[in-house]
Write a protein that holds these residues in place. Structure first.
Motif, PDB file in Angstrom:
ATOM      1  N   LEU A  67     -90.459  17.514 -51.504  1.00  0.00           N
ATOM      2  CA  LEU A  67     -91.591  17.081 -52.315  1.00  0.00           C
ATOM      3  C   LEU A  67     -91.711  17.901 -53.592  1.00  0.00           C
ATOM      4  CD1 LEU A  67     -94.292  16.362 -49.601  1.00  0.00           C
ATOM      5  CD2 LEU A  67     -93.219  14.717 -51.132  1.00  0.00           C
ATOM      6  N   VAL A  68     -91.413  19.200 -53.532  1.00  0.00           N
ATOM      7  CA  VAL A  68     -91.413  20.011 -54.751  1.00  0.00           C
ATOM      8  C   VAL A  68     -90.341  19.513 -55.708  1.00  0.00           C
ATOM      9  CG1 VAL A  68     -90.986  22.319 -55.682  1.00  0.00           C
ATOM     10  CG2 VAL A  68     -92.420  22.034 -53.656  1.00  0.00           C
ATOM     11  N   LEU A  69     -89.162  19.190 -55.187  1.00  0.00           N
ATOM     12  CA  LEU A  69     -88.100  18.622 -56.022  1.00  0.00           C
ATOM     13  C   LEU A  69     -88.566  17.343 -56.706  1.00  0.00           C
ATOM     14  CD1 LEU A  69     -85.211  17.955 -56.995  1.00  0.00           C
ATOM     15  CD2 LEU A  69     -84.728  17.128 -54.671  1.00  0.00           C
ATOM     16  N   LYS A  70     -89.242  16.483 -55.983  1.00  0.00           N
ATOM     17  CA  LYS A  70     -89.610  15.179 -56.523  1.00  0.00           C
ATOM     18  C   LYS A  70     -90.909  15.214 -57.333  1.00  0.00           C
ATOM     19  CE  LYS A  70     -91.264  11.895 -53.894  1.00  0.00           C
ATOM     20  NZ  LYS A  70     -91.392  10.815 -52.883  1.00  0.00           N
ATOM     21  N   ASP A  71     -91.946  15.845 -56.793  1.00  0.00           N
ATOM     22  CA  ASP A  71     -93.288  15.753 -57.389  1.00  0.00           C
ATOM     23  C   ASP A  71     -93.730  16.991 -58.140  1.00  0.00           C
ATOM     24  OD1 ASP A  71     -93.568  13.196 -56.358  1.00  0.00           O
ATOM     25  OD2 ASP A  71     -94.403  13.922 -54.470  1.00  0.00           O
ATOM     26  N   GLY A  72     -93.051  18.114 -57.980  1.00  0.00           N
ATOM     27  CA  GLY A  72     -93.395  19.301 -58.737  1.00  0.00           C
ATOM     28  C   GLY A  72     -94.701  19.934 -58.305  1.00  0.00           C
ATOM     29  N   ALA A  73     -95.561  20.221 -59.279  1.00  0.00           N
ATOM     30  CA  ALA A  73     -96.797  20.958 -59.014  1.00  0.00           C
ATOM     31  C   ALA A  73     -97.696  20.239 -58.022  1.00  0.00           C
ATOM     32  CB  ALA A  73     -97.542  21.202 -60.326  1.00  0.00           C
ATOM     33  N   ASP A  74     -97.689  18.919 -58.042  1.00  0.00           N
ATOM     34  CA  ASP A  74     -98.536  18.168 -57.106  1.00  0.00           C
ATOM     35  C   ASP A  74     -98.207  18.489 -55.651  1.00  0.00           C
ATOM     36  OD1 ASP A  74     -99.651  17.033 -59.276  1.00  0.00           O
ATOM     37  OD2 ASP A  74     -98.719  15.066 -59.048  1.00  0.00           O
ATOM     38  N   PRO A 287     -81.742   9.203 -63.552  1.00  0.00           N
ATOM     39  CA  PRO A 287     -82.769   8.221 -63.178  1.00  0.00           C
ATOM     40  C   PRO A 287     -83.540   8.736 -61.959  1.00  0.00           C
ATOM     41  CG  PRO A 287     -80.612   7.198 -63.422  1.00  0.00           C
ATOM     42  CD  PRO A 287     -80.381   8.668 -63.402  1.00  0.00           C
ATOM     43  N   VAL A 288     -84.832   8.518 -61.955  1.00  0.00           N
ATOM     44  CA  VAL A 288     -85.688   9.082 -60.910  1.00  0.00           C
ATOM     45  C   VAL A 288     -86.332   7.955 -60.122  1.00  0.00           C
ATOM     46  CG1 VAL A 288     -87.725  10.503 -60.464  1.00  0.00           C
ATOM     47  CG2 VAL A 288     -86.115  11.155 -62.265  1.00  0.00           C
ATOM     48  N   VAL A 289     -86.412   8.121 -58.796  1.00  0.00           N
ATOM     49  CA  VAL A 289     -87.029   7.110 -57.956  1.00  0.00           C
ATOM     50  C   VAL A 289     -88.455   6.854 -58.439  1.00  0.00           C
ATOM     51  CG1 VAL A 289     -87.867   8.799 -56.262  1.00  0.00           C
ATOM     52  CG2 VAL A 289     -87.459   6.439 -55.578  1.00  0.00           C
ATOM     53  N   GLU A 290     -88.828   5.588 -58.479  1.00  0.00           N
ATOM     54  CA  GLU A 290     -90.112   5.201 -59.057  1.00  0.00           C
ATOM     55  C   GLU A 290     -91.273   5.877 -58.320  1.00  0.00           C
ATOM     56  OE1 GLU A 290     -91.890   1.116 -60.906  1.00  0.00           O
ATOM     57  OE2 GLU A 290     -91.177   1.034 -58.852  1.00  0.00           O
ATOM     58  N   GLY A 291     -92.244   6.348 -59.119  1.00  0.00           N
ATOM     59  CA  GLY A 291     -93.399   7.037 -58.572  1.00  0.00           C
ATOM     60  C   GLY A 291     -93.342   8.529 -58.743  1.00  0.00           C
ATOM     61  N   ALA A 292     -92.167   9.079 -59.033  1.00  0.00           N
ATOM     62  CA  ALA A 292     -92.014  10.516 -59.253  1.00  0.00           C
ATOM     63  C   ALA A 292     -91.975  10.805 -60.751  1.00  0.00           C
ATOM     64  CB  ALA A 292     -90.730  11.016 -58.587  1.00  0.00           C
ATOM     65  N   PRO A 293     -92.332  12.027 -61.186  1.00  0.00           N
ATOM     66  CA  PRO A 293     -92.252  12.374 -62.610  1.00  0.00           C
ATOM     67  C   PRO A 293     -90.833  12.217 -63.142  1.00  0.00           C
ATOM     68  CG  PRO A 293     -93.475  14.040 -61.391  1.00  0.00           C
ATOM     69  CD  PRO A 293     -92.849  13.138 -60.370  1.00  0.00           C
ATOM     70  N   THR A 294     -90.692  11.588 -64.283  1.00  0.00           N
ATOM     71  CA  THR A 294     -89.360  11.347 -64.831  1.00  0.00           C
ATOM     72  C   THR A 294     -88.878  12.457 -65.746  1.00  0.00           C
ATOM     73  OG1 THR A 294     -90.367  10.053 -66.608  1.00  0.00           O
ATOM     74  CG2 THR A 294     -89.585   8.845 -64.675  1.00  0.00           C
ATOM     75  N   ASP A 295     -89.776  13.330 -66.200  1.00  0.00           N
ATOM     76  CA  ASP A 295     -89.357  14.443 -67.059  1.00  0.00           C
ATOM     77  C   ASP A 295     -89.889  15.735 -66.467  1.00  0.00           C
ATOM     78  OD1 ASP A 295     -91.967  15.305 -68.744  1.00  0.00           O
ATOM     79  OD2 ASP A 295     -91.959  13.126 -68.456  1.00  0.00           O
ATOM     80  N   GLN A 297     -91.363  18.340 -67.846  1.00  0.00           N
ATOM     81  CA  GLN A 297     -92.679  18.804 -68.267  1.00  0.00           C
ATOM     82  C   GLN A 297     -93.780  18.176 -67.407  1.00  0.00           C
ATOM     83  OE1 GLN A 297     -94.279  17.740 -72.230  1.00  0.00           O
ATOM     84  NE2 GLN A 297     -94.474  19.933 -72.587  1.00  0.00           N
ATOM     85  N   SER A 298     -93.670  16.879 -67.137  1.00  0.00           N
ATOM     86  CA  SER A 298     -94.637  16.221 -66.245  1.00  0.00           C
ATOM     87  C   SER A 298     -94.518  16.761 -64.828  1.00  0.00           C
ATOM     88  CB  SER A 298     -94.400  14.714 -66.237  1.00  0.00           C
ATOM     89  OG  SER A 298     -94.557  14.167 -67.514  1.00  0.00           O
ATOM     90  N   TRP A 299     -93.311  17.110 -64.443  1.00  0.00           N
ATOM     91  CA  TRP A 299     -93.070  17.668 -63.111  1.00  0.00           C
ATOM     92  C   TRP A 299     -93.847  18.965 -62.907  1.00  0.00           C
ATOM     93  CZ3 TRP A 299     -90.287  22.170 -61.644  1.00  0.00           C
ATOM     94  CH2 TRP A 299     -89.873  22.217 -60.309  1.00  0.00           C
ATOM     95  N   LEU A 300     -93.988  19.747 -63.958  1.00  0.00           N
ATOM     96  CA  LEU A 300     -94.715  21.015 -63.858  1.00  0.00           C
ATOM     97  C   LEU A 300     -96.219  20.862 -64.028  1.00  0.00           C
ATOM     98  CD1 LEU A 300     -92.601  23.713 -65.752  1.00  0.00           C
ATOM     99  CD2 LEU A 300     -93.270  23.702 -63.356  1.00  0.00           C
ATOM    100  N   ARG A 301     -96.669  19.706 -64.510  1.00  0.00           N
ATOM    101  CA  ARG A 301     -98.089  19.519 -64.819  1.00  0.00           C
ATOM    102  C   ARG A 301     -98.820  18.984 -63.596  1.00  0.00           C
ATOM    103  NH1 ARG A 301     -97.510  16.686 -69.244  1.00  0.00           N
ATOM    104  NH2 ARG A 301     -97.733  14.678 -68.218  1.00  0.00           N
ATOM    105  N   PRO A 302    -100.007  19.544 -63.273  1.00  0.00           N
ATOM    106  CA  PRO A 302    -100.784  19.007 -62.137  1.00  0.00           C
ATOM    107  C   PRO A 302    -101.238  17.584 -62.407  1.00  0.00           C
ATOM    108  CG  PRO A 302    -101.575  21.184 -62.818  1.00  0.00           C
ATOM    109  CD  PRO A 302    -100.623  20.712 -63.875  1.00  0.00           C
ATOM    110  N   VAL A 303    -101.878  16.985 -61.417  1.00  0.00           N
ATOM    111  CA  VAL A 303    -102.273  15.580 -61.494  1.00  0.00           C
ATOM    112  C   VAL A 303    -103.165  15.314 -62.686  1.00  0.00           C
ATOM    113  CG1 VAL A 303    -102.109  15.168 -59.037  1.00  0.00           C
ATOM    114  CG2 VAL A 303    -104.239  16.018 -59.975  1.00  0.00           C
ATOM    115  N   SER A 304    -103.033  14.127 -63.234  1.00  0.00           N
ATOM    116  CA  SER A 304    -103.900  13.670 -64.307  1.00  0.00           C
ATOM    117  C   SER A 304    -104.223  12.211 -64.033  1.00  0.00           C
ATOM    118  CB  SER A 304    -103.216  13.818 -65.671  1.00  0.00           C
ATOM    119  OG  SER A 304    -102.027  13.077 -65.705  1.00  0.00           O
TER     120      SER A 304
END
Length: 597
Positions: A67-74, A287-295, A297-304
């Protein structure tokens, strides 16, 4: 994937050690109390290691890193919530639950509220929660064995874990499982900590991200392949492209055959069907599985955004309150000598879990750099297993991978063992004992049914699957335990209403989510995390229905509550109705016999 004989040997050694420890401990089990609560003599430190070994499941060892790999900070809310749940357990439940003198969670419900009907309902939810939790453990075991032994079908790993666990529970029940789980906690800690330290040292020695010519994790760019990559899609996925790429493809893409180079423009999504092989050049955007951050910077940013925020709050609530609704965790506190030891056990568990969860987060971050191809297939749960060979190709990587795989298998075995023994305990005492006198039959059912479900159901993210189980525990047993311990006016009708309404809502959301996975993943995300609605509704239902049925308050409420809240040294702790759980010979051995702790 290539065959890793070191990993196969490591998994075999873990299985052998688990079986040997269980067999040795089973020779000390001679009474029903041994099988159910290990004679209530497990000391706090050993019990804390056993609780941690049982609790650190596939979701902890593989799922958190994925999940850290895919979603990052979330994804950081998962380890925080998994650990923080024990704070609520320590403050509100652990000591009173042990002082109640109950043997199982349904036994507590009957002791506190005096209803055989509520006991039967509780038994049903214990079995359901235990089996729902066990299914992703077995699926993760199948994935792990397939990762290190590609020729083995995924069902083989699930079957191996189920058989080893059932045999251990056959032999010694809770007494055997306690020793096994305590050993497996320290094994899992070593198996994740040692490879992580080595991989971090190699990463720093290679010059970090710059030495790899990879995208920095804080840069506003998608991750990139550090070398040419071949990706085989094993389940249908939908991927999103942030920068244009030209993969070579063989299979079916967007409902059409593909055999050669394709062009995926920026900002598009593509459906890649099972069995398709994709090849990417070094330096291409991932290419990233849909629903996960694609870049990154977004990966490191908490939910918005309000939708993501509500889902996150729902997840936090489920993890924080769901721990006290997990039967296989609560049953461990019945094994402590008294309430003080139960509370001290919980404090030690907080320390042990906090130490462990540092390492999956580091593995997830390193995987974003070294194994971005997992983002294409959506199989991010394999990150901890695939990372060692990417950082250190050759013998060192195989050894690191073997240690990690052995630790993952220990996670499946320890958690599965706790689940099987807790489910078997309530099956035996509440449903099967009237017809069969053998605890082993209940063990076979508790392990065999989840194995069948694991082979039939489609595998999703392990942590997401277990998150739904936490929501079910938080919406059923959490209100009954908290209010049953701290509110005098609760009635069995109110407790039953809360369990049925809260549990029913979660099960409805789970049913819709499972159906959606087989029909195109159309279900909204909030159905995967329904606790923000179901938990308050469950608490409210208990309070309203209890207020409406005050004539049903049990006559011995004050006596039971005094037993739960009186200090241990006053000597009010009494095992509840010991005669129903053992023969006269059993009770004689308990009274006169000595045993090793």
């Amino acid at each position: 994937m290539t065959l890793n004989l070191w990993a196969v040997a490591g998994i075999a050694l873990v299985g052998l050690a688990t079986f040997s420890l269980g067999f040795r401990s089973s020779r000390l089990a001679s009474t029903t109390q041994d099988f159910l609560v290990a004679r209530r003599t497990v000391r706090s430190r050993r019990n804390a290691a056993a609780v941690s070994g049982e609790y650190l499941s596939a979701a902890s060892f593989l799922g958190v890193a994925g999940l850290v790999l895919k979603d990052g900070a979330d994804a950081l809310w998962y380890p925080i919530g998994f650990t923080a749940g024990y704070l609520a357990l320590m403050l509100f439940v652990a000591a009173p639950l042990r002082r109640s003198g109950a043997y199982t969670l349904p036994d507590f419900c009957e002791a506190r509220l005096g209803s055989r009907g509520l006991r039967g309902l509780s038994t049903g939810f214990v079995v359901l929660i235990g089996m729902l939790y066990l299914v992703p453990q077995l699926q993760g075991a199948g994935m792990t064995l397939h990762q290190v032994l590609p020729s083995a079908p995924t069902w083989v790993g699930a079957a191996v874990v189920a058989v080893v666990v059932i045999v251990n529970v056959f032999g010694g029940g809770m007494r055997a499982i306690t020793v096994v789980q305590a050993f497996q906690y320290w094994l899992k800690l070593f198996a994740i900590a040692a490879p992580t330290f080595v991989m971090c040292a190699l990463f720093i020695g290679d010059g970090g991200v710059r030495g790899l010519d990879a995208t920095g994790l804080s840069e506003p760019l998608p991750p990139r392949f550090t070398s040419a990559a071949v990706v085989r899609v094993e389940t249908d996925v939908v991927v999103r492209v942030d920068e244009s790429v030209r993969p070579w493809a063989s299979g079916r893409i967007d409902n059409a055959p593909a055999n050669g180079h394709s062009y995926w423009s920026a900002g598009t999504t593509h459906t890649v069907e099972q069995g398709t092989e994709l090849r990417f050049a070094a330096g291409e955007s991932v290419p990233v599985v849909e629903g996960a951050p694609t870049d990154n910077q977004s990966w490191l940013r908490p939910v918005s955004g309000s939708g993501d925020l509500l889902t996150t709050y729902s997840l936090i609530l489920a993890l924080f309150l769901g721990t006290m609704g997990l039967p296989h965790v609560l049953v461990r506190f019945y094994t402590n000598p008294d309430g003080r030891a139960a509370r001290r056990t919980t404090l030690h568990v907080l320390l042990l879990l906090s130490l462990f969860y540092v390492f999956p987060m580091l593995i997830g971050a390193l995987s974003r750099v070294y194994t971005p191809e997992l983002l294409v297939t959506g199989t991010t749960d394999a990150a901890a297993l695939a990372l060692p060979m990417k950082i250190a190709p050759g013998l060192l990587g195989q050894i690191l991978g073997a240690v990690t795989a052995a630790g993952a298998f220990a996670a499946f075995l320890s958690t599965s063992g706790g689940l099987v023994v807790s489910v078997a305990g309530v099956l035996y005492t509440d449903w099967l004992k009237r017809w069969f006198r053998d605890f082993r039959l209940a063990s076979g059912i508790a392990g065999g049914v989840p194995l069948a479900l694991a082979l039939v159901l489609k595998q999703g993210d392990i942590s997401m699957s277990i998150g739904m189980t936490f929501a079910l525990g938080a919406s059923t047993f959490c209100p009954v335990l908290v209010l049953g311990i701290w509110w005098r006016k609760i009635t069995w009708i109110g407790a039953a209403a809360g369990m049925v309404i809260g549990g029913g809502l979660v099960l409805a959301a789970l049913g819709v989510t499972i159906f959606s996975r087989f029909t195109g993943d159309w279900a909204p995300e909030y159905l995967q995390q329904p606790a923000l609605v179901t938990v308050p509704v469950a608490f409210l239902a208990v309070v309203i229905m209890s207020k409406a049925t005050q004539s049903r308050i049990p006559a011995d409420t004050n006596r039971i509550r005094m037993r739960m809240h009186a200090p241990d040294r006053l000597g009010f702790i009494r095992d509840r109705d010991i005669a129903r759980f053992g023969s006269a010979a059993d009770r004689t051995r308990l009274a006169n016999g000595r045993h090793r702790r």
